[in-house]
Motif scaffolding. Structure first.
Motif, PDB file in Angstrom:
ATOM      1  N   MET A 175      20.840  36.751  -2.561  1.00  0.00           N
ATOM      2  CA  MET A 175      21.289  35.731  -1.600  1.00  0.00           C
ATOM      3  C   MET A 175      21.312  36.327  -0.199  1.00  0.00           C
ATOM      4  SD  MET A 175      21.929  32.881  -2.965  1.00  0.00           S
ATOM      5  CE  MET A 175      21.516  32.492  -4.647  1.00  0.00           C
ATOM      6  N   GLY A 176      20.937  35.521   0.752  1.00  0.00           N
ATOM      7  CA  GLY A 176      20.899  36.053   2.110  1.00  0.00           C
ATOM      8  C   GLY A 176      21.672  35.185   3.070  1.00  0.00           C
ATOM      9  N   LYS A 177      21.474  35.503   4.364  1.00  0.00           N
ATOM     10  CA  LYS A 177      22.142  34.714   5.394  1.00  0.00           C
ATOM     11  C   LYS A 177      21.112  33.824   6.084  1.00  0.00           C
ATOM     12  CE  LYS A 177      25.735  36.187   7.884  1.00  0.00           C
ATOM     13  NZ  LYS A 177      26.535  36.835   8.943  1.00  0.00           N
ATOM     14  N   ILE A 178      21.455  32.551   6.176  1.00  0.00           N
ATOM     15  CA  ILE A 178      20.531  31.574   6.743  1.00  0.00           C
ATOM     16  C   ILE A 178      21.081  31.085   8.077  1.00  0.00           C
ATOM     17  CG2 ILE A 178      19.206  29.455   6.272  1.00  0.00           C
ATOM     18  CD1 ILE A 178      18.959  31.431   3.949  1.00  0.00           C
ATOM     19  N   LEU A 179      20.227  31.136   9.103  1.00  0.00           N
ATOM     20  CA  LEU A 179      20.580  30.505  10.385  1.00  0.00           C
ATOM     21  C   LEU A 179      20.089  29.062  10.334  1.00  0.00           C
ATOM     22  CD1 LEU A 179      21.478  30.424  13.378  1.00  0.00           C
ATOM     23  CD2 LEU A 179      19.205  31.289  13.979  1.00  0.00           C
ATOM     24  N   VAL A 180      21.025  28.121  10.488  1.00  0.00           N
ATOM     25  CA  VAL A 180      20.665  26.705  10.456  1.00  0.00           C
ATOM     26  C   VAL A 180      20.798  26.149  11.877  1.00  0.00           C
ATOM     27  CG1 VAL A 180      21.132  24.443   9.415  1.00  0.00           C
ATOM     28  CG2 VAL A 180      21.503  26.525   8.072  1.00  0.00           C
ATOM     29  N   THR A 181      19.680  25.872  12.527  1.00  0.00           N
ATOM     30  CA  THR A 181      19.756  25.268  13.860  1.00  0.00           C
ATOM     31  C   THR A 181      19.974  23.761  13.670  1.00  0.00           C
ATOM     32  OG1 THR A 181      17.452  24.620  14.217  1.00  0.00           O
ATOM     33  CG2 THR A 181      17.988  26.941  14.637  1.00  0.00           C
ATOM     34  N   GLY A 182      20.835  23.165  14.468  1.00  0.00           N
ATOM     35  CA  GLY A 182      21.111  21.741  14.298  1.00  0.00           C
ATOM     36  C   GLY A 182      21.904  21.465  13.023  1.00  0.00           C
ATOM     37  N   GLY A 183      22.672  22.449  12.588  1.00  0.00           N
ATOM     38  CA  GLY A 183      23.380  22.347  11.300  1.00  0.00           C
ATOM     39  C   GLY A 183      24.559  21.382  11.294  1.00  0.00           C
ATOM     40  N   ALA A 184      24.994  20.922  12.488  1.00  0.00           N
ATOM     41  CA  ALA A 184      26.084  19.945  12.514  1.00  0.00           C
ATOM     42  C   ALA A 184      25.553  18.520  12.392  1.00  0.00           C
ATOM     43  CB  ALA A 184      26.896  20.088  13.807  1.00  0.00           C
ATOM     44  N   GLY A 185      24.241  18.365  12.466  1.00  0.00           N
ATOM     45  CA  GLY A 185      23.631  17.029  12.434  1.00  0.00           C
ATOM     46  C   GLY A 185      23.614  16.429  11.035  1.00  0.00           C
ATOM     47  N   PHE A 244      21.066  36.824  16.706  1.00  0.00           N
ATOM     48  CA  PHE A 244      20.192  37.734  15.949  1.00  0.00           C
ATOM     49  C   PHE A 244      20.671  39.183  16.023  1.00  0.00           C
ATOM     50  CE2 PHE A 244      17.039  34.202  16.427  1.00  0.00           C
ATOM     51  CZ  PHE A 244      16.828  33.989  15.071  1.00  0.00           C
ATOM     52  N   MET A 245      21.378  39.539  17.099  1.00  0.00           N
ATOM     53  CA  MET A 245      21.875  40.899  17.224  1.00  0.00           C
ATOM     54  C   MET A 245      23.075  41.131  16.301  1.00  0.00           C
ATOM     55  SD  MET A 245      21.343  42.681  20.855  1.00  0.00           S
ATOM     56  CE  MET A 245      21.994  41.424  21.811  1.00  0.00           C
ATOM     57  N   ASN A 246      23.929  40.098  16.195  1.00  0.00           N
ATOM     58  CA  ASN A 246      25.202  40.308  15.489  1.00  0.00           C
ATOM     59  C   ASN A 246      25.188  39.878  14.038  1.00  0.00           C
ATOM     60  OD1 ASN A 246      26.271  41.282  17.840  1.00  0.00           O
ATOM     61  ND2 ASN A 246      26.952  39.264  18.528  1.00  0.00           N
ATOM     62  N   GLN A 247      24.220  39.086  13.639  1.00  0.00           N
ATOM     63  CA  GLN A 247      24.237  38.554  12.276  1.00  0.00           C
ATOM     64  C   GLN A 247      22.957  39.014  11.584  1.00  0.00           C
ATOM     65  OE1 GLN A 247      26.533  35.907  11.273  1.00  0.00           O
ATOM     66  NE2 GLN A 247      27.257  35.098  13.224  1.00  0.00           N
ATOM     67  N   MET A 248      23.086  39.377  10.320  1.00  0.00           N
ATOM     68  CA  MET A 248      21.907  39.819   9.572  1.00  0.00           C
ATOM     69  C   MET A 248      21.197  38.595   8.986  1.00  0.00           C
ATOM     70  SD  MET A 248      21.726  43.037   9.885  1.00  0.00           S
ATOM     71  CE  MET A 248      20.677  43.595   8.547  1.00  0.00           C
ATOM     72  N   VAL A 249      20.497  37.865   9.852  1.00  0.00           N
ATOM     73  CA  VAL A 249      19.852  36.630   9.413  1.00  0.00           C
ATOM     74  C   VAL A 249      18.562  36.961   8.653  1.00  0.00           C
ATOM     75  CG1 VAL A 249      18.677  34.533  10.235  1.00  0.00           C
ATOM     76  CG2 VAL A 249      20.815  35.264  11.317  1.00  0.00           C
ATOM     77  N   ASP A 250      18.388  36.354   7.469  1.00  0.00           N
ATOM     78  CA  ASP A 250      17.152  36.562   6.695  1.00  0.00           C
ATOM     79  C   ASP A 250      16.129  35.478   6.979  1.00  0.00           C
ATOM     80  OD1 ASP A 250      17.948  38.764   4.826  1.00  0.00           O
ATOM     81  OD2 ASP A 250      19.524  37.298   4.382  1.00  0.00           O
ATOM     82  N   SER A 251      16.617  34.225   7.119  1.00  0.00           N
ATOM     83  CA  SER A 251      15.712  33.083   7.261  1.00  0.00           C
ATOM     84  C   SER A 251      16.359  32.045   8.163  1.00  0.00           C
ATOM     85  CB  SER A 251      15.459  32.404   5.907  1.00  0.00           C
ATOM     86  OG  SER A 251      14.992  33.323   4.959  1.00  0.00           O
ATOM     87  N   GLU A 270      10.974  38.871  17.794  1.00  0.00           N
ATOM     88  CA  GLU A 270      11.603  40.050  18.409  1.00  0.00           C
ATOM     89  C   GLU A 270      12.554  40.752  17.429  1.00  0.00           C
ATOM     90  OE1 GLU A 270      13.218  39.070  22.279  1.00  0.00           O
ATOM     91  OE2 GLU A 270      14.635  40.757  22.163  1.00  0.00           O
ATOM     92  N   TYR A 271      13.301  39.949  16.668  1.00  0.00           N
ATOM     93  CA  TYR A 271      14.285  40.541  15.755  1.00  0.00           C
ATOM     94  C   TYR A 271      13.735  40.659  14.325  1.00  0.00           C
ATOM     95  CZ  TYR A 271      17.590  40.180  19.575  1.00  0.00           C
ATOM     96  OH  TYR A 271      18.216  40.341  20.781  1.00  0.00           O
ATOM     97  N   ASN A 272      12.432  40.463  14.200  1.00  0.00           N
ATOM     98  CA  ASN A 272      11.755  40.633  12.916  1.00  0.00           C
ATOM     99  C   ASN A 272      12.324  39.747  11.798  1.00  0.00           C
ATOM    100  OD1 ASN A 272       9.613  41.808  11.562  1.00  0.00           O
ATOM    101  ND2 ASN A 272      10.942  43.326  10.594  1.00  0.00           N
ATOM    102  N   VAL A 273      12.675  38.523  12.165  1.00  0.00           N
ATOM    103  CA  VAL A 273      13.080  37.516  11.165  1.00  0.00           C
ATOM    104  C   VAL A 273      11.891  36.570  11.070  1.00  0.00           C
ATOM    105  CG1 VAL A 273      14.719  35.666  10.613  1.00  0.00           C
ATOM    106  CG2 VAL A 273      15.513  37.713  11.817  1.00  0.00           C
ATOM    107  N   LYS A 274      11.150  36.634   9.976  1.00  0.00           N
ATOM    108  CA  LYS A 274       9.871  35.921   9.935  1.00  0.00           C
ATOM    109  C   LYS A 274       9.800  34.874   8.825  1.00  0.00           C
ATOM    110  CE  LYS A 274       7.148  39.471  12.220  1.00  0.00           C
ATOM    111  NZ  LYS A 274       5.996  40.376  12.075  1.00  0.00           N
ATOM    112  N   ASN A 275      10.969  34.329   8.479  1.00  0.00           N
ATOM    113  CA  ASN A 275      11.014  33.259   7.472  1.00  0.00           C
ATOM    114  C   ASN A 275      11.576  32.007   8.107  1.00  0.00           C
ATOM    115  OD1 ASN A 275      10.259  35.113   5.446  1.00  0.00           O
ATOM    116  ND2 ASN A 275      12.397  35.689   5.115  1.00  0.00           N
TER     117      ASN A 275
END
Ligand code: NAD
Ligand code: WQD
Length: 339
Positions: free
Chosen positions: A1-11, A70-77, A114-119
């Protein structure tokens, strides 16, 4: 399991997807400027799932915000929902749409690189097919979006296709949604359009709850079963589960793929109206009005590729969509109440 950044996640779709991600064991960080949503949606996502997420209130067009995340969170996807979605408004203010939906996405992709998150999982739309030559619509059909909103969706798809060509270490899901409707069965989160709804089902539930007088049915002279427009309505929970499935697939490093997320069934406007009358247990007044400019007769998905490749299939029918949409509307007549 990883950490997911959800843009627009309140929508609308984002909040339902956050519930399913948290329930599946993912960690979630949301970035949303709350321009078309409410912080309450996030609080309710946390109460439904019994888990916390990180909310960053900010804009994806703000480089500093993205750096901080991206600096503070270990985002996978990343699941990228943030953007504008009103077709009519996009015709009136095209630059606003290209700037947020296209330029905003480019900045996000630059930062991911830049932060090598490519998913990335991208919210595309059946609108990229324009007026299809036949139905059901397969992923390989010609792409001819005809309004600025639809063009922004296709442009981002093209940008992602080129990005993948340039660097095959990216994993990219293009998800083409049909017509998302319904709400979480708890009645705690749902669709909360600002002003008078553009879309059919929030309009119907606002008539049912007494906020609007009657539904205008736009055209009854289409070459369809009853003359009214036919669409592929999909329960937002099914759609959210499609994103969880897409994230699982991304972990298998599939490269770039594109799938329709629909049910494969077409319902007419009048059939939808009947399903909602049953769910609300009341008659919903309507009148037949001229066609709405830019509308097409029929649009529904061929779902074979989603079944085979993604191993995903919609579970819920129109009755459940109507029940859950009504449950949300009647418990929250003014949505989150802060529009
Ligand atoms: P929504 O408006 O409810 O959600 C979008 C969210 O993004 C909102 O919370 C908004 O505040 C946020 N946002 C917008 N611009 C932003 C920015 N620059 N920075 C940070 N946050 C920003 O819409 P939705 O229905 O949940 O749709 C989500 C995505 O799915 C959109 O990209 C939309 O185009 C796409 N889509 C929606 C539908 C539909 O019918 N709802 C169909 C196909 C595709
Ligand atoms: C559905 C049917 C209308 C309102 C839009 C976007 C599409 C996608 C989903 C984002 C049509 C009829 C509607 C009303 C009506 N969004 N209708 N009276 O137009 O299929 O798709 O939302 O990607 O890009 O175009 O959805 O809900 O607006 O309309 O008769 O008050 O309901 O004419 O036949 P649409 P919709």
């Amino acid at each position: 399991m990883g950490k997911i950044l959800v843009t627009g996640g309140a929508g609308y779709i984002g909040s339902h997807t956050c519930v399913e991600l948290l329930s599946s064991g993912y960690e979630v960080v949301v970035v949303d400027n709350l321009e078309n949503s409410s912080k309450k949606a996030i609080e309710r996502v946390e109460s439904i799932s019994g888990k916390n997420l990180d909310l960053v209130i900010g804009d994806i067009r703000d480089e500093k915000i993205l750096d901080k995340i991206f600096m503070n969170q270990m985002v996978d996807s990343v699941i990228h929902f943030a953007g504008y979605k009103a077709v009519g408004e996009s015709v009136e203010f095209p630059l606003k749409y290209y700037e947020n939906n296209v330029s905003g996405t480019i900045l996000l992709l630059e930062k991911m690189k830049e932060y090598n998150v490519k998913n990335i999982v991208f919210s595309s739309s059946a609108t990229v097919y324009g007026d299809p030559h036949e139905v059901p619509i397969k992923e390989g059909f010609p792409l001819k979006p005809y309004n600025p909103y639809g063009k922004t969706k296709r442009m981002v798809e093209m940008i992602l296709e080129d990005l993948y060509e340039s660097d095959k270490s990216w994993n990219i899901a293009l998800l083409r949604y049909f017509n998302p409707v319904g709400a979480h069965e708890s009645g705690l989160i749902g669709e909360d359009p600002r002003g008078i709804p553009n879309n059919l089902t929030p309009y119907i539930t606002q008539v049912a709850v007494g906020k609007l007088k009657k539904l205008s049915v736009f055209g009854n002279d289409y070459p369809t079963k009853d003359g009214t427009g036919v669409r592929d309505f999909i329960h937002v929970k099914d759609l959210a589960l499609g994103h969880v499935r897409a994230i699982e697939k991304i972990m298998e490093k599939p490269g770039l793929f594109c799938v329709n997320l629909g049910t494969g069934k077409g319902y007419s406007v009048l059939e939808v109206l009947k399903a909602f009358e049953k769910a609300c247990k009341k008659e919903i007044p309507y009148s037949i009005e001229p066609r709405r400019p830019g509308d097409i007769a029929k649009c529904y998905a061929d779902t074979n590729y989603a079944k085979e490749f993604l191993k995903w299939e919609a579970m819920f029918g129109i009755e459940k969509m109507a029940e859950d949409a009504w449950n949300w509307q009647k418990n929250n007549p003014d949505g989150y109440g802060d529009n």
